[in-house]
Design an enzyme around this catalytic site. Structure first.
Site, PDB file in Angstrom:
ATOM      1  N   GLN A  74       0.835  -1.207   0.000  1.00 26.13           N
ATOM      2  CA  GLN A  74       0.000   0.000   0.000  1.00 26.13           C
ATOM      3  C   GLN A  74       0.866   1.251   0.000  1.00 26.13           C
ATOM      4  O   GLN A  74       1.751   1.398   0.855  1.00 26.13           O
ATOM      5  CB  GLN A  74      -0.921   0.008   1.235  1.00 26.13           C
ATOM      6  CG  GLN A  74      -1.895   1.176   1.234  1.00 26.13           C
ATOM      7  CD  GLN A  74      -2.833   1.166   2.438  1.00 26.13           C
ATOM      8  OE1 GLN A  74      -2.684   0.362   3.355  1.00 26.13           O
ATOM      9  NE2 GLN A  74      -3.789   2.068   2.436  1.00 26.13           N
TER      10      GLN A  74
ATOM     11  N   HIS B 166      -8.545   1.891  -0.820  1.00 26.19           N
ATOM     12  CA  HIS B 166      -9.005   1.898  -2.210  1.00 26.19           C
ATOM     13  C   HIS B 166      -9.012   0.495  -2.784  1.00 26.19           C
ATOM     14  O   HIS B 166      -8.148  -0.317  -2.484  1.00 26.19           O
ATOM     15  CB  HIS B 166      -8.143   2.823  -3.075  1.00 26.19           C
ATOM     16  CG  HIS B 166      -6.665   2.581  -2.956  1.00 26.19           C
ATOM     17  ND1 HIS B 166      -5.919   3.046  -1.900  1.00 26.19           N
ATOM     18  CD2 HIS B 166      -5.804   1.925  -3.760  1.00 26.19           C
ATOM     19  CE1 HIS B 166      -4.657   2.691  -2.061  1.00 26.19           C
ATOM     20  NE2 HIS B 166      -4.552   1.991  -3.170  1.00 26.19           N
ATOM     21  N   LEU B 167      -9.995   0.239  -3.635  1.00 22.50           N
ATOM     22  CA  LEU B 167     -10.060  -0.989  -4.419  1.00 22.50           C
ATOM     23  C   LEU B 167      -9.474  -0.687  -5.789  1.00 22.50           C
ATOM     24  O   LEU B 167      -9.926   0.247  -6.464  1.00 22.50           O
ATOM     25  CB  LEU B 167     -11.517  -1.431  -4.624  1.00 22.50           C
ATOM     26  CG  LEU B 167     -12.243  -2.276  -3.583  1.00 22.50           C
ATOM     27  CD1 LEU B 167     -12.271  -1.573  -2.235  1.00 22.50           C
ATOM     28  CD2 LEU B 167     -13.655  -2.599  -4.050  1.00 22.50           C
TER      29      LEU B 167
HETATM   30  P1  5GP Z   1      -1.493   1.408  -3.682  1.00 22.87           P
HETATM   31  O1  5GP Z   1      -0.080   1.043  -3.981  1.00 22.87           O
HETATM   32  O2  5GP Z   1      -1.597   2.332  -2.494  1.00 22.87           O
HETATM   33  O3  5GP Z   1      -2.404   0.225  -3.585  1.00 22.87           O
HETATM   34  O4  5GP Z   1      -2.021   2.161  -4.959  1.00 22.87           O
HETATM   35  C1  5GP Z   1      -2.018   3.542  -5.110  1.00 22.87           C
HETATM   36  C2  5GP Z   1      -2.425   3.803  -6.544  1.00 22.87           C
HETATM   37  O5  5GP Z   1      -2.792   5.152  -6.649  1.00 22.87           O
HETATM   38  C3  5GP Z   1      -1.300   3.567  -7.553  1.00 22.87           C
HETATM   39  O6  5GP Z   1      -1.729   2.607  -8.524  1.00 22.87           O
HETATM   40  C4  5GP Z   1      -1.064   4.951  -8.169  1.00 22.87           C
HETATM   41  O7  5GP Z   1      -0.801   4.884  -9.552  1.00 22.87           O
HETATM   42  C5  5GP Z   1      -2.365   5.676  -7.870  1.00 22.87           C
HETATM   43  N1  5GP Z   1      -2.201   7.105  -7.659  1.00 22.87           N
HETATM   44  C6  5GP Z   1      -1.306   7.717  -6.837  1.00 22.87           C
HETATM   45  N2  5GP Z   1      -1.461   9.048  -6.873  1.00 22.87           N
HETATM   46  C7  5GP Z   1      -2.475   9.287  -7.749  1.00 22.87           C
HETATM   47  C8  5GP Z   1      -3.103  10.500  -8.205  1.00 22.87           C
HETATM   48  O8  5GP Z   1      -2.756  11.617  -7.829  1.00 22.87           O
HETATM   49  N3  5GP Z   1      -4.129  10.350  -9.092  1.00 22.87           N
HETATM   50  C9  5GP Z   1      -4.541   9.132  -9.540  1.00 22.87           C
HETATM   51  N4  5GP Z   1      -5.561   9.104 -10.406  1.00 22.87           N
HETATM   52  N5  5GP Z   1      -3.969   7.975  -9.129  1.00 22.87           N
HETATM   53  C10 5GP Z   1      -2.958   8.061  -8.244  1.00 22.87           C
END
Ligand code: 5GP
Ligand code: ZN
Length: 124
Positions: free
Chosen positions: A105, A111-112
């Site tokens: 994460q 988030h999903l």
């Molecule tokens: P995690 O690694 O926390 O599961 O996923 C975070 C996701 O959020 C990543 O796939 C990354 O590309 C996306 N993400 C991070 N910052 C932003 C943003 O400012 N806008 C959008 N649309 N996606 C984001």
């Protein structure tokens, strides 16, 4: 009870996206849920679904959140098809919730990930 403002964290990028303070490509919005395209897609279809209220991770869920999370899970298939995922069983999609550092994460607002579309994908 529906005081979402009190659940807003101004330091959280996804809280700010849900509020429209940071632009995103919106997929869906209702009272409690916001969905938008991932900025760095790992598949032809890759969007994120978040609760509007700030919940840091799946590890922070309580019994009271079960209806909200249930709604999100039930909504995912509809949005997936709308966004171009192909129908089950030949098509389908992957729903992922990374949780904590060892869970991969990076953004600490629950988030999903919903990923789909024709193979191959960038990851997985
Ligand atoms: P995690 O690694 O926390 O599961 O996923 C975070 C996701 O959020 C990543 O796939 C990354 O590309 C996306 N993400 C991070 N910052 C932003 C943003 O400012 N806008 C959008 N649309 N996606 C984001
Ligand atoms: Zn947040």
């Amino acid at each position: 009870m529906h005081d979402h403002a009190s659940h807003y964290d101004s330091n959280c990028i996804f809280c700010r996206i849900a509020k429209g303070e940071i632009p995103s490509r919106k997929v869906y919005e209702d009272d409690e849920v916001f969905a938008f395209h991932d900025i760095n897609p790992a598949a032809p279809v890759h969007f994120l679904m978040i609760p509007k209220k700030h919940i840091a991770s799946m590890a922070h869920l309580s019994e009271a959140d079960a209806p909200l999370l249930g709604r999100m899970m039930a909504l995912a298939p509809k949005l997936a098809l709308e966004q171009g995922c192909n129908p089950y069983p030949a098509g389908g999609y992957r729903v992922v919730v990374n949780t904590g550092v060892e869970g991969g994460q990076e953004v600490h607002h629950l988030h999903l990930h919903v990923m789909g579309g024709a193979r191959p994908w960038l990851k997985g």
